[in-house]
Design a protein around this motif. Structure first.
Motif, PDB file in Angstrom:
ATOM      1  N   GLY A 136      22.122  -3.650   3.384  1.00  0.00           N
ATOM      2  CA  GLY A 136      22.954  -3.639   4.581  1.00  0.00           C
ATOM      3  C   GLY A 136      22.972  -2.361   5.391  1.00  0.00           C
ATOM      4  O   GLY A 136      23.722  -2.266   6.359  1.00  0.00           O
ATOM      5  N   PHE A 137      22.158  -1.371   5.027  1.00  0.00           N
ATOM      6  CA  PHE A 137      22.087  -0.172   5.859  1.00  0.00           C
ATOM      7  C   PHE A 137      21.359  -0.498   7.154  1.00  0.00           C
ATOM      8  O   PHE A 137      20.297  -1.133   7.139  1.00  0.00           O
ATOM      9  N   TRP A 138      21.910  -0.026   8.262  1.00  0.00           N
ATOM     10  CA  TRP A 138      21.372  -0.351   9.585  1.00  0.00           C
ATOM     11  C   TRP A 138      20.729   0.893  10.184  1.00  0.00           C
ATOM     12  O   TRP A 138      21.400   1.896  10.399  1.00  0.00           O
ATOM     13  N   TRP A 139      19.442   0.816  10.428  1.00  0.00           N
ATOM     14  CA  TRP A 139      18.708   1.916  11.042  1.00  0.00           C
ATOM     15  C   TRP A 139      18.317   1.489  12.445  1.00  0.00           C
ATOM     16  O   TRP A 139      17.978   0.331  12.676  1.00  0.00           O
ATOM     17  N   THR A 140      18.377   2.428  13.402  1.00  0.00           N
ATOM     18  CA  THR A 140      18.263   2.042  14.805  1.00  0.00           C
ATOM     19  C   THR A 140      17.095   2.667  15.568  1.00  0.00           C
ATOM     20  O   THR A 140      17.022   2.517  16.782  1.00  0.00           O
ATOM     21  N   THR A 141      16.198   3.340  14.877  1.00  0.00           N
ATOM     22  CA  THR A 141      14.981   3.849  15.524  1.00  0.00           C
ATOM     23  C   THR A 141      13.818   3.788  14.537  1.00  0.00           C
ATOM     24  O   THR A 141      14.026   3.737  13.317  1.00  0.00           O
ATOM     25  N   ARG A 142      12.626   3.809  15.064  1.00  0.00           N
ATOM     26  CA  ARG A 142      11.438   3.836  14.201  1.00  0.00           C
ATOM     27  C   ARG A 142      11.476   5.049  13.280  1.00  0.00           C
ATOM     28  O   ARG A 142      11.146   4.959  12.098  1.00  0.00           O
ATOM     29  N   ARG A 143      11.911   6.186  13.812  1.00  0.00           N
ATOM     30  CA  ARG A 143      11.969   7.413  13.012  1.00  0.00           C
ATOM     31  C   ARG A 143      12.946   7.256  11.842  1.00  0.00           C
ATOM     32  O   ARG A 143      12.644   7.660  10.712  1.00  0.00           O
ATOM     33  N   GLN A 144      14.123   6.686  12.101  1.00  0.00           N
ATOM     34  CA  GLN A 144      15.083   6.457  11.015  1.00  0.00           C
ATOM     35  C   GLN A 144      14.499   5.514   9.960  1.00  0.00           C
ATOM     36  O   GLN A 144      14.653   5.753   8.760  1.00  0.00           O
ATOM     37  N   ALA A 149       0.825  -1.209   0.000  1.00  0.00           N
ATOM     38  CA  ALA A 149       0.000   0.000   0.000  1.00  0.00           C
ATOM     39  C   ALA A 149       0.866   1.268   0.000  1.00  0.00           C
ATOM     40  O   ALA A 149       0.336   2.367  -0.137  1.00  0.00           O
ATOM     41  N   GLN A 150       2.178   1.093   0.150  1.00  0.00           N
ATOM     42  CA  GLN A 150       3.114   2.211   0.274  1.00  0.00           C
ATOM     43  C   GLN A 150       2.686   3.155   1.393  1.00  0.00           C
ATOM     44  O   GLN A 150       2.810   4.372   1.290  1.00  0.00           O
ATOM     45  N   ASP A 151       2.190   2.556   2.474  1.00  0.00           N
ATOM     46  CA  ASP A 151       1.755   3.302   3.653  1.00  0.00           C
ATOM     47  C   ASP A 151       2.904   3.299   4.665  1.00  0.00           C
ATOM     48  O   ASP A 151       3.034   2.392   5.486  1.00  0.00           O
ATOM     49  N   LEU A 152       3.754   4.311   4.578  1.00  0.00           N
ATOM     50  CA  LEU A 152       4.957   4.339   5.389  1.00  0.00           C
ATOM     51  C   LEU A 152       4.679   4.540   6.866  1.00  0.00           C
ATOM     52  O   LEU A 152       5.436   4.055   7.718  1.00  0.00           O
ATOM     53  N   ASP A 153       3.597   5.232   7.206  1.00  0.00           N
ATOM     54  CA  ASP A 153       3.243   5.389   8.619  1.00  0.00           C
ATOM     55  C   ASP A 153       2.846   4.042   9.218  1.00  0.00           C
ATOM     56  O   ASP A 153       3.273   3.692  10.318  1.00  0.00           O
ATOM     57  N   TRP A 154       2.041   3.291   8.509  1.00  0.00           N
ATOM     58  CA  TRP A 154       1.632   1.965   8.960  1.00  0.00           C
ATOM     59  C   TRP A 154       2.860   1.060   9.081  1.00  0.00           C
ATOM     60  O   TRP A 154       3.047   0.371  10.086  1.00  0.00           O
ATOM     61  N   LEU A 155       3.705   1.095   8.076  1.00  0.00           N
ATOM     62  CA  LEU A 155       4.904   0.271   8.086  1.00  0.00           C
ATOM     63  C   LEU A 155       5.785   0.613   9.287  1.00  0.00           C
ATOM     64  O   LEU A 155       6.240  -0.280  10.014  1.00  0.00           O
ATOM     65  N   ALA A 156       6.014   1.890   9.520  1.00  0.00           N
ATOM     66  CA  ALA A 156       6.843   2.306  10.654  1.00  0.00           C
ATOM     67  C   ALA A 156       6.212   1.909  11.986  1.00  0.00           C
ATOM     68  O   ALA A 156       6.922   1.550  12.932  1.00  0.00           O
ATOM     69  N   ASP A 157       4.896   1.950  12.056  1.00  0.00           N
ATOM     70  CA  ASP A 157       4.201   1.575  13.297  1.00  0.00           C
ATOM     71  C   ASP A 157       4.370   0.101  13.654  1.00  0.00           C
ATOM     72  O   ASP A 157       4.091  -0.294  14.783  1.00  0.00           O
ATOM     73  N   LEU A 158       4.842  -0.703  12.723  1.00  0.00           N
ATOM     74  CA  LEU A 158       5.088  -2.112  13.018  1.00  0.00           C
ATOM     75  C   LEU A 158       6.348  -2.302  13.866  1.00  0.00           C
ATOM     76  O   LEU A 158       6.587  -3.381  14.385  1.00  0.00           O
ATOM     77  N   PHE A 159       7.139  -1.244  14.005  1.00  0.00           N
ATOM     78  CA  PHE A 159       8.391  -1.304  14.753  1.00  0.00           C
ATOM     79  C   PHE A 159       8.254  -0.596  16.093  1.00  0.00           C
ATOM     80  O   PHE A 159       7.550   0.399  16.208  1.00  0.00           O
ATOM     81  N   VAL A 160       8.979  -1.090  17.105  1.00  0.00           N
ATOM     82  CA  VAL A 160       9.061  -0.390  18.388  1.00  0.00           C
ATOM     83  C   VAL A 160       9.948   0.837  18.208  1.00  0.00           C
ATOM     84  O   VAL A 160      10.685   0.951  17.227  1.00  0.00           O
TER      85      VAL A 160
END
Length: 70
Positions: free
Chosen positions: A42-50, A21-32
């Motif tokens: 291989g890029f490593w992101w360490t927060t929901r915001r990143q 759905a290209q719903d980035l808010d929904w996708l991000a909400d799946l993460f703590v």
């Protein structure tokens, strides 16, 4: 939007559905908040915001490349 999932299968399905759905808010909400995520290259992101910001950037890049026909 906060959603509740009972099983890993539900989270996996939600990830696919949010991605398609290209719903980035929904996708991000799946993460703590302090999630770790390593993308396909291989890029490593360490927060929901990143995670949200970099996924948005990648979507914009993909849209531009699609318009250019590459």
């Amino acid at each position: 939007m906060s959603r509740t999932y009972e099983t890993g299968d539900e989270v996996t399905r939600a990830f696919f559905d949010a991605w398609n759905a290209q719903d980035l808010d929904w996708l991000a909400d799946l993460f703590v908040e302090d999630a770790d995520f390593v993308n396909v290259v291989g890029f490593w992101w360490t927060t929901r915001r990143q995670i949200r910001c970099h996924l948005a950037l990648n979507c914009k890049i993909a849209a531009v490349l699609e318009q250019l026909g590459t």
